[in-house]
Structure formats: C-alpha cells, structure tokens
Design a protein around this motif. Structure first.
Motif, PDB file in Angstrom:
ATOM      1  N   THR A   1       0.841  -1.196   0.000  1.00  0.00           N
ATOM      2  CA  THR A   1       0.000   0.000   0.000  1.00  0.00           C
ATOM      3  C   THR A   1       0.876   1.245   0.000  1.00  0.00           C
ATOM      4  O   THR A   1       0.602   2.210  -0.704  1.00  0.00           O
ATOM      5  CB  THR A   1      -0.865   0.051   1.273  1.00  0.00           C
ATOM      6  OG1 THR A   1      -1.391  -1.235   1.496  1.00  0.00           O
ATOM      7  CG2 THR A   1      -1.983   1.052   1.126  1.00  0.00           C
TER       8      THR A   1
ATOM      9  N   GLY B   1       1.763  -3.543   8.179  1.00  0.00           N
ATOM     10  CA  GLY B   1       2.352  -2.701   7.140  1.00  0.00           C
ATOM     11  C   GLY B   1       1.883  -1.265   7.211  1.00  0.00           C
ATOM     12  O   GLY B   1       1.606  -0.738   8.295  1.00  0.00           O
TER      13      GLY B   1
ATOM     14  N   GLY C   1       0.269   1.544   9.392  1.00  0.00           N
ATOM     15  CA  GLY C   1       1.040   2.754   9.644  1.00  0.00           C
ATOM     16  C   GLY C   1       0.343   4.048   9.235  1.00  0.00           C
ATOM     17  O   GLY C   1       0.483   5.069   9.904  1.00  0.00           O
ATOM     18  N   GLU C   2      -0.409   3.991   8.131  1.00  0.00           N
ATOM     19  CA  GLU C   2      -1.105   5.194   7.678  1.00  0.00           C
ATOM     20  C   GLU C   2      -2.104   5.681   8.723  1.00  0.00           C
ATOM     21  O   GLU C   2      -2.315   6.879   8.889  1.00  0.00           O
ATOM     22  CB  GLU C   2      -1.861   4.908   6.374  1.00  0.00           C
ATOM     23  CG  GLU C   2      -1.001   4.409   5.242  1.00  0.00           C
ATOM     24  CD  GLU C   2      -0.218   5.506   4.565  1.00  0.00           C
ATOM     25  OE1 GLU C   2      -0.617   6.671   4.685  1.00  0.00           O
ATOM     26  OE2 GLU C   2       0.799   5.202   3.922  1.00  0.00           O
TER      27      GLU C   2
ATOM     28  N   GLU D   1       5.089  11.146   9.821  1.00  0.00           N
ATOM     29  CA  GLU D   1       5.558   9.801   9.508  1.00  0.00           C
ATOM     30  C   GLU D   1       7.028   9.661   9.881  1.00  0.00           C
ATOM     31  O   GLU D   1       7.449   8.650  10.430  1.00  0.00           O
ATOM     32  CB  GLU D   1       5.360   9.495   8.022  1.00  0.00           C
ATOM     33  CG  GLU D   1       5.338   8.001   7.743  1.00  0.00           C
ATOM     34  CD  GLU D   1       6.408   7.524   6.782  1.00  0.00           C
ATOM     35  OE1 GLU D   1       6.478   6.315   6.550  1.00  0.00           O
ATOM     36  OE2 GLU D   1       7.189   8.353   6.293  1.00  0.00           O
TER      37      GLU D   1
ATOM     38  N   LYS E   1       7.283   9.379  13.594  1.00  0.00           N
ATOM     39  CA  LYS E   1       6.837   8.051  14.020  1.00  0.00           C
ATOM     40  C   LYS E   1       7.981   7.048  13.921  1.00  0.00           C
ATOM     41  O   LYS E   1       8.190   6.243  14.824  1.00  0.00           O
ATOM     42  CB  LYS E   1       5.665   7.608  13.130  1.00  0.00           C
ATOM     43  CG  LYS E   1       5.175   6.207  13.387  1.00  0.00           C
ATOM     44  CD  LYS E   1       4.132   5.792  12.362  1.00  0.00           C
ATOM     45  CE  LYS E   1       4.782   5.508  11.015  1.00  0.00           C
ATOM     46  NZ  LYS E   1       3.812   4.986  10.027  1.00  0.00           N
TER      47      LYS E   1
ATOM     48  N   GLY F   1       6.674  -6.394   8.029  1.00  0.00           N
ATOM     49  CA  GLY F   1       5.918  -5.168   7.764  1.00  0.00           C
ATOM     50  C   GLY F   1       6.558  -4.016   8.537  1.00  0.00           C
ATOM     51  O   GLY F   1       6.956  -4.185   9.695  1.00  0.00           O
TER      52      GLY F   1
ATOM     53  N   SER G   1       5.553  -1.441  10.108  1.00  0.00           N
ATOM     54  CA  SER G   1       5.013  -0.984  11.385  1.00  0.00           C
ATOM     55  C   SER G   1       5.246  -1.974  12.522  1.00  0.00           C
ATOM     56  O   SER G   1       4.975  -1.647  13.683  1.00  0.00           O
ATOM     57  CB  SER G   1       3.511  -0.705  11.246  1.00  0.00           C
ATOM     58  OG  SER G   1       3.296   0.259  10.248  1.00  0.00           O
TER      59      SER G   1
ATOM     60  N   PRO H   1      11.831  -6.425   7.654  1.00  0.00           N
ATOM     61  CA  PRO H   1      10.395  -6.212   7.536  1.00  0.00           C
ATOM     62  C   PRO H   1       9.979  -5.562   6.214  1.00  0.00           C
ATOM     63  O   PRO H   1       8.840  -5.696   5.796  1.00  0.00           O
ATOM     64  CB  PRO H   1      10.040  -5.303   8.709  1.00  0.00           C
ATOM     65  CG  PRO H   1      11.288  -4.968   9.395  1.00  0.00           C
ATOM     66  CD  PRO H   1      12.438  -5.673   8.754  1.00  0.00           C
TER      67      PRO H   1
HETATM   68  P1  ADP Z   1       2.847  -1.982   3.053  1.00  0.00           P
HETATM   69  O1  ADP Z   1       3.308  -3.347   2.664  1.00  0.00           O
HETATM   70  O2  ADP Z   1       1.452  -1.971   3.604  1.00  0.00           O
HETATM   71  O3  ADP Z   1       3.074  -0.958   2.036  1.00  0.00           O
HETATM   72  P2  ADP Z   1       5.234  -1.820   4.674  1.00  0.00           P
HETATM   73  O4  ADP Z   1       5.371  -3.159   5.285  1.00  0.00           O
HETATM   74  O5  ADP Z   1       6.166  -1.457   3.592  1.00  0.00           O
HETATM   75  O6  ADP Z   1       3.737  -1.551   4.288  1.00  0.00           O
HETATM   76  O7  ADP Z   1       5.354  -0.760   5.860  1.00  0.00           O
HETATM   77  C1  ADP Z   1       5.218   0.598   5.617  1.00  0.00           C
HETATM   78  C2  ADP Z   1       4.783   1.254   6.891  1.00  0.00           C
HETATM   79  O8  ADP Z   1       5.738   1.015   7.909  1.00  0.00           O
HETATM   80  C3  ADP Z   1       4.643   2.751   6.745  1.00  0.00           C
HETATM   81  O9  ADP Z   1       3.447   3.181   7.365  1.00  0.00           O
HETATM   82  C4  ADP Z   1       5.848   3.279   7.510  1.00  0.00           C
HETATM   83  O10 ADP Z   1       5.598   4.541   8.072  1.00  0.00           O
HETATM   84  C5  ADP Z   1       6.001   2.222   8.585  1.00  0.00           C
HETATM   85  N1  ADP Z   1       7.352   2.179   9.138  1.00  0.00           N
HETATM   86  C6  ADP Z   1       8.510   1.999   8.471  1.00  0.00           C
HETATM   87  N2  ADP Z   1       9.548   2.056   9.313  1.00  0.00           N
HETATM   88  C7  ADP Z   1       9.031   2.281  10.543  1.00  0.00           C
HETATM   89  C8  ADP Z   1       9.598   2.452  11.852  1.00  0.00           C
HETATM   90  N3  ADP Z   1      10.918   2.430  12.039  1.00  0.00           N
HETATM   91  N4  ADP Z   1       8.759   2.657  12.887  1.00  0.00           N
HETATM   92  C9  ADP Z   1       7.424   2.708  12.684  1.00  0.00           C
HETATM   93  N5  ADP Z   1       6.838   2.568  11.502  1.00  0.00           N
HETATM   94  C10 ADP Z   1       7.627   2.353  10.441  1.00  0.00           C
END
Ligand code: ADP
Ligand code: MG
Length: 540
Positions: A17, A178, A207-208, A245, A248, A315, A317, A342
């Motif tokens: 996503t 994620g 995460g969003e 973000e 976070k 993932g 998050s 992840p």
């Molecule tokens: P997707 O597969 O749904 O696109 P991902 O597994 O790639 O998602 O994860 C992306 C999410 O992880 C985003 O919302 C990002 O802000 C969050 N994210 C990445 N690194 C971190 C971190 N160190 N701490 C918290 N959230 C994180």
C-alpha cells in the motif's frame, strides 16, 4: 529437464500500500532489486506533473510540491464503494481528489499535461482483490504467474533456511503490520512443506492510520496554540503528514522527538514535541486491534498460543516498540523473531515462489510445497437476505465445494445468485462480488427443484461459480470478480493503451522490472444485469 541457467528468470513483487519491493532469484539466492535511486523499496506513489509522470521516490518528492496531483495510498480504495465510510474518511485526509464514478466506484481525478484525467484505483496501483491485481500486472506489461498471500510469502522467507531439516514441524505465526493493512498467518513448516492453517487480517489497519492520528493531534495542537484550523489546507496537511511519519519512525528507536514544519500555515512555523508514550496513547486502540487479530487467527487454527513455536515480525510498522511489547505480553513473554527484514520479506518470499514456478531455483527450493488457505468465506445470498456459506474461510486452496439450493415460489423459472465474500451474517454487510441469473428452470411447486451451486477457487484465489438445475441440466456460471474493482473490457483496453502512451516517460522505471511478457487473454464477460425484484434462492 531444462538447464535452469537457460530459463528466463521470474521476479517476485511486493505491491504494498505504501511501499513496493522487487526481488529475483539469482546465483542460488534472492537478490532485492534496487530502483533507479538506489533504494531497495519504492514508495507506491504516482505523481502527474505539467510535463511528465513520476513514479516511486520521484513521485513522493512531488507530494509536497504538487499535492493534488500526487497519488498515494490508492490501494486503500480498491474493492470499496465510494459511499463506504472508510473511503469517505480517507478522502478527507488526502490532498488529491476522489470522485464518485459509475457503480459507486471511487475514481481519482488529476490534471496531467493540461488535461483533466480520471483514473480508477486499479490503474494507479494494485489492490487486495486478486483478479484486479492481475489486471494491474497486465496493464504494467507483466505476465502474472501467481498471486501469493503476503504473510505466506513472508513465511517462505522465514522458513527457507530451515528446510529439509529433520526437526519436527514448527507452528509459525507471521505478524505482518504494514502501511495500510495488518495480516496474521499461522503456518506449519516441516520438511519442505509450508502449510497455512489460518489467516486473519484487517485491510484498514496500519502505519497510515497511526500517521493520521498524529496529524490530527498536531492539528489540535496548532488550533490550541494559534486559534487556526489548518485541516482544510491540502498542502499544509500533506507537509505535516510527511513530518509525522518521519517522527513516528524516530519514535521506534527514541523516547521522544520533535515534529517541525517551517511556515506550515499562514507563515507560522510549527514545532511540537512528541513522546513515545504519547504516540502509543494516540494509537492504543489500533495496536490492541492488531493483537486481537492474532487471537482470531489462533482460534481459527484451533491452536493454543502456547503451541506456537515462532512468532515472526514483518511489515514496516512491526518495528513499533509498543506493538512488539503487546504481542510479546500476549505470548507470555516469548522472544519474538526479528530476523526478517520487515521491508523486504514479502518480496523475498515471492521471489522464491517465482523461482519455483519458473524452474530456476536450486534443488532445495524446487522441493518446496506450498499449501495455502482462502482468507474470507464465500457464499450466496438467500431469499431472506442471509449469507449462505459455500466455502468457509481458511479452507485449504485450491478447492471446489458445492451446495444445493431451491426455488421459493411455485413455478419460479429463474433464480438470481448474488455472490458475496465476508464473514457477516447479512449478505449485504459483506463484499458483493457479482451476480448471475439461472433461467430456464422447469415449472414446479416451490422447493421441488434442486440447483447445485459449485464454487471453484484456483491457486490464484480466483473464484468461478456455477449453478446447475438437476433435471434439465440448465446451467449458468461466472468468474467472480468485484465489479467495483473489476473493470469492463473497454476500460482495461483503454488502460493498456494509456500504459503504452506513458511508456516513454516510464522507460527508465520499466527497465527495472524486466519480466515483460505477452498479455494473457482471460475472461472479461462477467457482468449480469442487476434487478432487485429478482428472486434469490433458498437452501434445499
Ligand atoms: P505496506 O506493505 O502496507 O506498504 P510496509 O510493510 O512497507 O507496508 O510498511 C510501511 C509502513 O511502515 C509505513 O506506514 C511506515 O511509516 C512504517 N514504518 C517503516 N519504518 C518504521 C519504523 N521504524 N517505525 C514505525 N513505523 C515504520
Ligand atoms: Mg507489505
């Protein structure tokens, strides 16, 4: 057998996503492919500028400069109606414009080269709906071999170096949190077999959502401090969101940080400190919800939490310390496995699967057997509006199941079968996938007719439904797809053409994904006419 070195390689793609990642099996291992910026993951983002289209990192950079024409998160729209409250709440937070298309389908509006253009979410990215994911692949000029559940792919990445070992079967729980979705899978890994026992997921938890909470928090802080509401200003909101973000991520390894944006609104610089515990407090309900999914998955697998050998995190998050803490507490203090990257695990596992299918893997990999399950129940709506289950969720896939239905009225000659996916009792509360009418049923007193309905799910999770009346043999069938995510043939053709037109601009990006293949021909003619007055079946 062909020499595997001469076979064409296949790639594994994690179409996330928020971020996407591509891998390929080479030299007896998976290599993650870096994009043209040298990054191993690419933002799932498209930006339409005056003269050209940007994808990935370049598009994400456009977001603050050109917010209304930079599309992200569009995967969240897929398979949903425009009127869906979740869609409505997302729209409020996005700087780009989403309008209502035909059939209540959400459409994204942009200005491109001085023209107004309207795209469906399917065109912009990919989706949860499998058929539509395949469509997206075809539109991108790829030959799609197979769609894999994300946690299953992550499980392969985790289990790959444990294969063939004589150790007894392990129960492995994959926790994938994620950007947009949360997925939990319970598998047994033993010998060369990966067998999925149960899956649970929430397509609107990730995460969003945590970013949104932080943005709202900052809007409140700003309001309190300056008596001004910035929520209507798309550019300010987007800049704030980017900073939230970032903050976070920092909070996953620091106890506090500052969210700062220069000249955020009417020239006012914004700066606010946020602690890790404040962040957790803002999102505690979401975090707990993600752990609830674990409970649900275990219940479906009929497994006690003490029987789980490994809990594997994946993932982006899943890096959040509070999430890890809650999960660890749930498993009575058990050490969580953090050895997967992840961001790359899904693409890694998908690349292994791609190598198996292309026949390019080594012996160890070629022996892998994957047994997956369907994540949501499938059924038809009966006359009383109830969702009548034909295939319960977590049934091993591929599968074929049947159920008998009959008429509700004397001399009824046709039955409307509306097919749904979901767990709610009332059919209307589930995802409507499509419908078809079986006509030509011989006149008979009600309840005397038997119509056998078969649901057939292939390895890609694509569903074919057929209905056959027993005495005459009259039958009707559809390949079920979601009409809201599903596009008519002209639409698909137009998109393929558009994709061709965008080719020059995309050339650079396309070189990266070299697995270009012929477009496959498949079933498009699926829609049948909707008529609310039609009579639905009842169980026989
Ligand atoms: P997707 O597969 O749904 O696109 P991902 O597994 O790639 O998602 O994860 C992306 C999410 O992880 C985003 O919302 C990002 O802000 C969050 N994210 C990445 N690194 C971190 C971190 N160190 N701490 C918290 N959230 C994180
Ligand atoms: Mg992901």
């Amino acid at each position: 057998m062909a020499d595997r070195r001469t076979l064409r390689p296949a790639i594994g793609i994690d179409l996330g996503t928020t971020y996407s990642c591509v891998g390929v099996w080479q030299h007896d291992r998976v290599e993650i492919v870096a994009n043209d910026q040298g990054n191993r993951t690419t933002p799932s983002c498209v930006a339409f500028a005056e003269t050209q289209r940007f994808v990935g990192d370049a598009a994400k950079n456009q977001v603050t400069m050109n917010p209304i024409n930079s599309i992200f998160d569009s995967k969240r729209l897929i398979g949903r109606r425009f009127s869906d409250p979740l869609v409505q709440s997302d729209i409020n937070l996005w700087p780009f414009k989403v309008i209502e298309g035909s059939n209540d389908q959400p459409m994204i509006k942009v200005a491109y080269k001085g023209e107004r253009r309207i795209f469906s979410a399917v065109e912009i990215s990919s989706m949860k709906m499998r058929q539509a994911t395949m469509d997206a692949g075809h539109i991108a000029g790829l030959k799609v071999m197979r769609i894999l559940n994300e946690p299953t792919a992550a499980a392969i990445a985790y289990g790959i170096d444990k294969l063939g070992s004589s150790i007894r079967k392990r129960n492995v729980l994959i926790f994938d949190l994620g950007g947009g979705t949360a997925d939990v899978s319970l598998l047994t890994i033993g010998g060369s077999e990966f067998k999925v026992k149960a899956v649970a997921g929430d397509t609107h938890l990730g995460g969003e959502d945590f970013d949104n909470r932080m943005v709202n928090h900052c809007v409140e802080v700003f309001k309190k401090k300056y008596k001004k509401d910035i929520s209507g200003n798309a550019k300010a909101m987007r800049r704030l969101r980017t900073e939230c973000e970032r903050a976070k991520r920092v909070l996953s390894s620091a106890l506090d940080t500052t969210i700062a944006v220069d000249a955020l609104y009417e020239g006012i610089d914004f700066s606010s400190n946020i602690t890790c515990s404040k962040f957790s407090e803002l999102n505690m309900d979401f975090f707990k919800k993600s752990v609830k999914l674990v409970e649900k998955c275990l219940a479906d697998a009929k497994l006690d939490k003490r029987s789980v050998h490994d809990v594997v995190l994946t993932g982006g998050s899943s890096r959040i310390p509070k999430v890890q803490q809650l999960l660890q507490e749930f498993f009575d203090g058990m050490e969580l496995k953090r050895n997967l990257n992840p961001d790359e695990a899904v693409a890694y596992g998908a690349s292994v699967q791609a190598a198996i299918m292309a026949g390019t893997g080594n012996e160890r990999v070629q022996d892998i057997v994957l047994v997956d399950v369907i994540p949501l129940s499938f059924g038809v709506e009966t006359d009383d509006g109830i969702m009548s289950l034909v295939i319960p969720r977590n049934t091993t896939s591929p599968t074929k199941m049947r159920r008998n239905y009959t008429t509700v009225k004397d001399n009824q000659t046709s039955i409307l079968f509306a097919v749904y996916e979901g767990e709610r009792t009332r059919a209307k509360d589930n995802y409507w996938l499509g419908e078809f009418r079986l006509s030509g049923i011989p006149a008979a007193p009600r309840g005397k007719i038997t119509v056998v309905v078969s649901f057939d799910i292939d390895t890609n999770g694509i569903l074919k439904v057929s209905a056959q009346e027993s005495t005459t043999g009259v039958s009707q069938k559809i390949t079920v797809t979601n009409d809201k995510a599903r596009l008519p043939r002209e639409e698909i053709n137009r998109m393929i053409k558009d994709a061709e037109n965008f080719k020059v601009e995309d050339e650079k990006y396309k070189k990266k994904a070299k697995a270009k293949g012929a477009l496959e021909d498949y079933d498009y003619d699926l829609k049948s006419i909707v008529n609310d007055k039609e009579i639905r079946p009842t169980l026989s």
